[in-house]
Design an enzyme around this catalytic site. Structure first.
Site, PDB file in Angstrom:
ATOM      1  CG  ASP A   1      -4.467   3.032   7.326  1.00 40.21           C
ATOM      2  OD1 ASP A   1      -3.912   4.153   7.412  1.00 40.21           O
ATOM      3  OD2 ASP A   1      -5.423   2.799   6.565  1.00 40.21           O
TER       4      ASP A   1
ATOM      5  CD  GLU B   1     -14.161   9.589  -0.998  1.00 42.62           C
ATOM      6  OE1 GLU B   1     -13.522  10.657  -1.065  1.00 42.62           O
ATOM      7  OE2 GLU B   1     -13.607   8.483  -0.874  1.00 42.62           O
TER       8      GLU B   1
ATOM      9  N   GLY C   1       0.860  -1.185   0.000  1.00 44.97           N
ATOM     10  CA  GLY C   1       0.000   0.000   0.000  1.00 44.97           C
ATOM     11  C   GLY C   1       0.895   1.234   0.000  1.00 44.97           C
TER      12      GLY C   1
ATOM     13  CB  VAL D   1       1.918 -12.171   5.622  1.00 48.29           C
ATOM     14  CG1 VAL D   1       2.594 -12.361   6.970  1.00 48.29           C
ATOM     15  CG2 VAL D   1       2.954 -11.874   4.548  1.00 48.29           C
TER      16      VAL D   1
END
Ligand SMILES: Cc1cc2nc3c(=O)[nH]c(=O)nc-3n(C[C@H](O)[C@H](O)[C@H](O)COP(=O)(O)OP(=O)(O)OC[C@H]3O[C@@H](n4cnc5c(N)ncnc54)[C@H](O)[C@@H]3O)c2cc1C
Length: 445
Positions: free
Chosen positions: A301, A172, A15, A81
């Protein structure tokens, strides 16, 4: 090829965080292995555009392999993983153990249904390309089913679209759904009027965009109203069932329900065996390593860290990117015998889009709303997209759809049923009664 003594850096997740670690190390004398359960990096801030048929998946994602095409010291593995053996310095997948000298865990976050995982099939969230395509399918299908029903002369389903959660993603999604119903589809159906569809944005707290300053929340709510979104704050969803949402005693029928109310850290964080916060984020040290393992870093995150003012760093792309760059630099410096320095986040501001020409932006004390904020949002997002081709394509798509109101990716693929859709009732059969449509404005639970 790397020699046996070349340090091995394993990065879990490509990411925003993982990609920046790999980019920061790619031209250096280290062996990098990126392990991701997807073969692509997803530009998550534009997922809502795929979910609302404005962009195609390939325009907001990039194959990890192609990003590192010219970096022979980067290996990309498509694997999930499962676990770690920190003592033996191994990353565990279903098929193999991968040895490392440095490990960076950047596995991001997932949806959280606050203990109600059974709601997920009826109210998908938006995190991956697959999620976006499923939302697109449901949104477009609802109009098709309504047209079919109406042309058959049967009692028609009401087109309510409910978005749960008024953070940036919910806002959004709701704003763009309003644009689709009011403009994009308005003249294409013969028996139904898409512009009469109701877009409801439900928020448990007192205001939309709660992480933004109050004046911008107010402005965002106003802009949502102008776009045709009905905003209900202090409305706590207490139940989601096929095709319906409950808030306390009130039940609302909605062929499409979207979940934008909560995220939890990837379950991989807990596998590291170190303390995590309530959302499952790993408490990291000021150098982003975990206690007792200076060679293991958690970023993005999945990491829980406070800035120098004691404020929790938010789950945003710039945080993950800066942390990724920092860890790459730390490893480079350490290999050159230099000491570690603490990570410092540079907050360059935040932007949230609401819909066509509608957005809010905060740059320090400067708060902007409307068209200028939207332009800023547009250029920042094009600039940070991965790949020159994608930037050009997205720019052209947006310019085209701004001028014409067209959305080019309106394909329904896969299943053609919706959870809870009542289907064909004979014309003489009254529509089954439903509860009062007005949702309460006070918290219902
Ligand atoms: C819909 C949406 C809109 C957003 N909009 C904005 C915005 O406008 N601005 C902004 O700043 N931020 C936005 N964000 C937040 C931003 O995308 C995240 O903060 C950022 O992606 C975090 O980066 P990361 O590297 O920590 O995790 P991610 O980017 O989520 O990457 C995690 C990677 O790890 C991989 N992975 C996970 N588990 C495993 C496993 N077990 N094995 C192998 N691989 C695994 C995943 O496949 C993924 O590629 C948005 C997020 C979403 C979902």
């Amino acid at each position: 090829m790397a020699s046996k003594s070349t340090p091995r850096v394993v990065i879990v997740g490509a990411g925003f965080g993982g990609l920046n670690v790999a980019r920061g190390l790619a031209r250096h004398s280290v062996q990098i292995t990126i392990v991701d359960q997807k073969n692509h990096h997803t530009f998550q801030p534009l997922l809502y555009q795929v979910a609302t048929a404005g962009l195609s998946p390939g325009e907001i994602a990039a194959p990890i392999r192609s990003v590192f095409r010219n970096d022979p010291n980067v290996i990309s593995l498509l694997e999930e993983v499962r676990d770690f053996d920190l003592d033996r310095r191994l990353v565990r997948t279903a098929e193999q153990d991968i040895a490392y000298d440095y490990l960076v865990v950047a596995a991001g976050a997932t949806h959280a249904y606050f203990g109600h995982d059974e709601w997920e099939p009826y109210a998908p969230g938006l995190k991956t390309i697959e999620d976006a395509l499923e939302i697109r399918r449901r949104v477009l299908l609802a109009f098709e089913l309504a047209e079919r029903q109406s042309l058959s002369g049967v009692a028609t389903e009401e087109l309510n679209f409910v978005v749960v959660g008024a953070g940036p993603t919910g806002v959004e999604l709701a704003g763009t759904l309003a644009e689709i119903t009011r403009h994009v589809l308005a003249h294409e159906f013969r028996s139904i009027d898409p512009s009469r569809a109701r877009i409801l944005l439900l928020e448990g707290g007192p205001r939309v965009l709660p992480a933004y300053p109050e004046d911008l929340s107010r402005s965002a709510e106003q802009q949502l109203h102008q776009l045709g979104v009905e905003v209900r704050t202090q409305t706590m969803v207490t139940q989601i069932e096929p095709g319906a949402v409950r808030a306390g005693e009130t039940r609302m029928v909605a062929p499409v329900i979207l979940w934008a109310a909560g995220v939890a850290a990837s379950p991989l964080g807990k596998k590291l065996g170190v303390p995590c916060d309530r959302a499952g984020r790993v408490f990291v040290q000021p150098d982003l390593s975990i206690p007792g393992h200076p060679e293991v870093f958690v970023i993005g995150d999945l990491a829980s860290l406070k800035d120098h003012d004691g404020k929790q760093l938010p789950g945003l792309a710039p945080v993950a990117m800066q942390e990724g760059k920092y860890v790459a630099q730390l490893i480079r410096r350490e290999l050159a015998g230099q000491p570690r320095e603490d990570f410092r986040y540079w907050d360059k501001g935040s932007l949230a889009t609401i819909g066509r020409s509608a957005a809010v932006a905060q740059f320090g004390k400067l708060h902007i709303s409307g068209f200028i904020a939207w332009l800023a949002w547009l250029f920042v997002h094009i600039f940070f997209l991965i790949g020159f081709r994608n930037r050009v394509l997205v720019f052209i798509q947006w310019a085209w759809s701004y001028l014409t109101y067209e959305r080019g990716a309106r394909l329904i693929t896969g299943d053609t049923t919706l959870p809870g859709w009542r289907g064909m009732y004979p014309a003489e059969t009254p529509v089954p009664p439903r509860a009062e449509e007005k949702l309460p404005t006070k918290a219902a639970s």
